[in-house]
Design an enzyme around this catalytic site. Structure first.
Site, PDB file in Angstrom:
ATOM      1  CG  ASP A  36      -1.911   1.098   1.267  1.00 23.75           C
ATOM      2  OD1 ASP A  36      -2.139   1.721   0.222  1.00 23.75           O
ATOM      3  OD2 ASP A  36      -2.454   1.364   2.350  1.00 23.75           O
ATOM      4  CD  GLU A  63      -5.012   7.196   0.006  1.00 25.92           C
ATOM      5  OE1 GLU A  63      -6.090   6.615  -0.202  1.00 25.92           O
ATOM      6  OE2 GLU A  63      -4.170   6.805   0.852  1.00 25.92           O
ATOM      7  CD  GLU A  64      -2.468   5.345   3.551  1.00 28.57           C
ATOM      8  OE1 GLU A  64      -3.573   5.296   4.111  1.00 28.57           O
ATOM      9  OE2 GLU A  64      -1.999   4.388   2.925  1.00 28.57           O
TER      10      GLU A  64
END
Length: 377
Positions: free
Chosen positions: A104, A139-140
């Site tokens: 990821d 993004e996280e």
């Protein structure tokens, strides 16, 4: 000479982009150099001095919208449990590559960038569509990087969108939407021995939590995504144990399916709370879904089956977690979208995260085939 997708993944793993703080700049610069060397025009969007997203474009010739590809550069923290493998070394053990972001999703980013760079000369000479790669920071923590790109005006166009999040190279056709908010409850403080003189904000929050737990969306389950969900993730409040609390807050994470209107849903949720409650919206993004019988989805399924040797599913799946696709489709429109990447979904955010080495090469081959077909290269 371009590196292999495996080697580039290891290189990216050795760059610490844990968010917070993120520090994606060096990673973005390395990928920008590869893309510029292949003929892409690269534009950078800085969140701050050490945080950057990039948009790389290679124009087509026939006016057809380009194929969009996207991935994120940041990774989540390591967690409290000690790792057996160095999280930033790119260690291997048999068929597995270990490291924070191996699944990821630095493997997906590496495969995507190298597929685009490999096919760039053919795309440039062909008479078909072009490419747009969007590689995001932050993004996280709620897809902040893609949201800022949306505001920046740097995004171009796309006729379809490929998201390299971890799916073990199985094509998924969407994911749930997200509505995250914090409800702030007000009260009046008083001494704990005389609560009748105050107005207890924690009591208001507690009643709200019970109402939220019993909330009925009143919507039928989606045939693929299933039912919407609501989770109360945090509750806080009070000054000390011997005072009536004059403030409290509840954090809520709602995941929606197609057919649920977020504005109407927000109004229904607000009606559960006292009139003076403040709703702080943290993230509001619609679900992403493409019908499995879409012609481009059929191409993706056929290509994936051919490259991996694994049969196409009768019905492509969707994901519970959210991606940058929700923000990007605000710029591109409701274009066909597929999430497909080499990472193992079960390894996302895990201690001793790993990705199958064979999957990385497979994903590059899948991406190259899809680029070649879309761009007629």
């Amino acid at each position: 000479m371009l590196p292999t997708a495996f080697d580039l993944t290891r290189e990216l793993l050795r760059l610490d982009t844990v968010n917070p703080p993120g520090d994606e700049l060096e990673c973005a610069l390395r990928l920008a150099a590869l893309l510029e060397g292949a003929g892409f025009t690269v534009r950078r969007h800085d969140l701050d001095a050490r945080r950057a997203s990039i948009v790389a474009t290679l124009p087509g010739r026939d006016g057809t919208r380009p194929l969009g590809l996207t991935g994120h550069l940041d990774v989540v923290p390591l967690g409290a449990v000690p790792w057996l493998h160095d999280a930033f070394a790119g260690d291997t053990d048999g068929p597995r590559l270990y490291g924070r972001g191996s699944s990821d999703m630095k493997s997906g980013v590496a495969a995507m960038v190298l597929a685009a760079c490999t096919l760039a000369p053919k795309v440039a000479k062909a008479g078909g569509a072009g490419l747009e790669l969007v590689l995001t920071a932050s993004e996280e923590d709620g897809c902040v990087g893609s949201a800022r790109l949306l505001e920046s005006g740097l995004l171009g166009h796309a006729g379809a969108l490929l998201v390299g999040e971890p799916t073990a190279n199985a094509a998924c056709v969407g994911h749930k939407g997200t509505l995250k908010f914090r409800a702030h409850f007000r009260g009046v403080t008083a001494h704990g021995s005389m609560p009748q003189l105050g107005d207890n904000a924690v009591h208001k929050a507690a009643r709200a939590v019970l109402d939220l737990a019993a909330f009925d969306f009143g919507a039928p389950p989606h045939p693929v995504m299933g039912r919407p969900t609501l989770n109360v993730g945090t509750i806080e409040g009070g000054l000390n144990v011997n005072s009536v609390p004059d403030r409290a807050a509840v954090g809520v994470d709602v995941r929606t399916v197609p057919g649920i209107d977020h504005c109407a849903l927000c109004g229904r949720l607000r009606s559960l709370f006292p009139a003076d409650t403040e709703l702080e919206i943290l993230q509001d993004a619609e679900p992403v879904y493409t019908e499995p019988d879409d012609p481009w989805v059929a191409q993706v399924l056929e290509t994936t089956a051919r490259v991996t040797g694994e049969p196409s599913p009768d019905a492509p799946d969707t994901l519970a977690f959210y991606t940058d696709a929700g923000n990007l489709r605000r710029a591109y429109g409701a274009v066909p979208t597929v999430i497909l990447g080499p990472g193992e979904p079960s390894q996302a955010h895990q201690t001793d995260e790993w990705c199958g080495i064979e999957r990385i090469a497979q994903s590059q081959a899948i991406y190259e085939a899809l680029i070649a077909r879309w761009c007629r290269a």
